[in-house]
Design an enzyme around this catalytic site. Structure first.
Site, PDB file in Angstrom:
ATOM      1  CG  HIS A 149      -1.626  -1.297   1.450  1.00 39.01           C
ATOM      2  ND1 HIS A 149      -1.113  -2.237   2.315  1.00 39.01           N
ATOM      3  CD2 HIS A 149      -2.728  -1.844   0.894  1.00 39.01           C
ATOM      4  CE1 HIS A 149      -1.888  -3.324   2.307  1.00 39.01           C
ATOM      5  NE2 HIS A 149      -2.866  -3.107   1.450  1.00 39.01           N
TER       6      HIS A 149
HETATM    7 FE1  FES Z   1       0.269  -1.888   3.783  1.00 33.20          FE
HETATM    8 FE2  FES Z   1       2.897  -2.240   3.940  1.00 33.20          FE
HETATM    9  S1  FES Z   1       1.858  -0.514   3.293  1.00 33.20           S
HETATM   10  S2  FES Z   1       1.351  -3.653   4.403  1.00 33.20           S
END
Ligand code: FES
Length: 184
Positions: A149
Site C-alpha cells: 500500500h
Molecule cells: Fe500496507 Fe505495507 S503498506 S502492508
C-alpha cells in the site's frame, strides 16, 4: 407449561447434561495431553528452547550500502550496512517530522550506527518491504518501500510516508563479535 412439555424439557435437560459430561471426559482424556502440555512448555521455556530461538548472522560479507534479508523466529529480518551519507540523512530529520519519533542512535548500537537491524515486516498490514535485495526500490526516503500500500521508510527504517503507523521494529540483538550479530 403443560405437563407433557415440562417432561420434554426435563428430558432435554438430562440429555444436554449427559452430552456435556461426555464432552468433558473426552477433553480430559485426549485434550489434556495435546492442549495443556504445549501451554506449559510455552510458559516455562527451557534454556535449550531459548537458545534455539536466537539466530547468529555473519555480517562480514555485507558491504557498506548493502542490505540482506535473513530470518528470526520465522519472521524476515533486514540487516543493513549504512554508508555515512545515509546515517547523516537520518540524523538531519527533526523528530517533529516523524510519525513514530526515534533517533537513529536509539535504533542502532553505540559505535555501530552503520548497522541497522530491523524486522522486515511492514507495520501497516505485515507485508515484506522491498529494499534489502540488490536493485529493489527503496522508496522516497532511501530506506525501504512496501509495495502493498505504498509505505516509505527512511535510512533508519522509520516510517515517513504511506499508511504504516510505526517504524520497522528493531528486534533484540547484540554483536557477538565484529562480524557476528546474534538476534534474539
Ligand atoms: Fe500496507 Fe505495507 S503498506 S502492508
Amino acid at each position: 407449561a403443560s405437563e407433557t412439555s415440562l417432561n420434554a424439557d426435563i428430558e432435554d435437560g438430562v440429555r444436554r447434561r449427559d452430552f456435556i459430561n461426555i464432552a468433558a471426559v473426552s477433553f480430559a482424556g485426549v485434550g489434556a495431553a495435546t492442549v495443556v502440555l504445549p501451554l506449559v512448555n510455552q510458559m516455562n521455556p527451557s534454556a535449550d528452547v531459548l537458545a534455539l530461538s536466537s539466530t547468529e548472522i555473519d555480517i562480514s560479507a555485507i558491504q557498506p550500502g548493502q542490505a540482506i534479508k535473513t530470518s528470526w523466529r520465522k519472521q524476515p529480518v533486514f540487516v543493513r550496512n549504512l554508508v555515512p551519507a545515509e546515517i547523516e540523512a537520518a540524523k538531519k530529520v527533526p523528530l517533529s517530522d516523524l510519525r513514530d519519533p526515534q533517533t537513529i542512535d536509539e535504533r542502532t548500537k553505540p559505535g555501530k550506527e552503520n548497522w541497522l537491524i530491523t524486522l522486515g515486516v511492514c507495520t501497516h498490514l505485515g507485508c515484506v518491504p522491498l529494499g534489502a535485495a540488490e536493485g529493489e526500490p527503496r522508496g522516497d526516503f532511501g530506506g525501504y518501500f512496501c509495495p502493498c500500500h505504498g509505505s516509505h521508510y527512511d535510512t533508519a527504517a522509520r516510517i515517513r510516508k504511506g499508511p504504516a503507523p510505526k517504524n520497522l521494529e528493531v528486534p533484540p540483538y547484540d554483536f557477538t563479535s565484529d562480524t557476528v550479530v546474534t538476534i534474539g
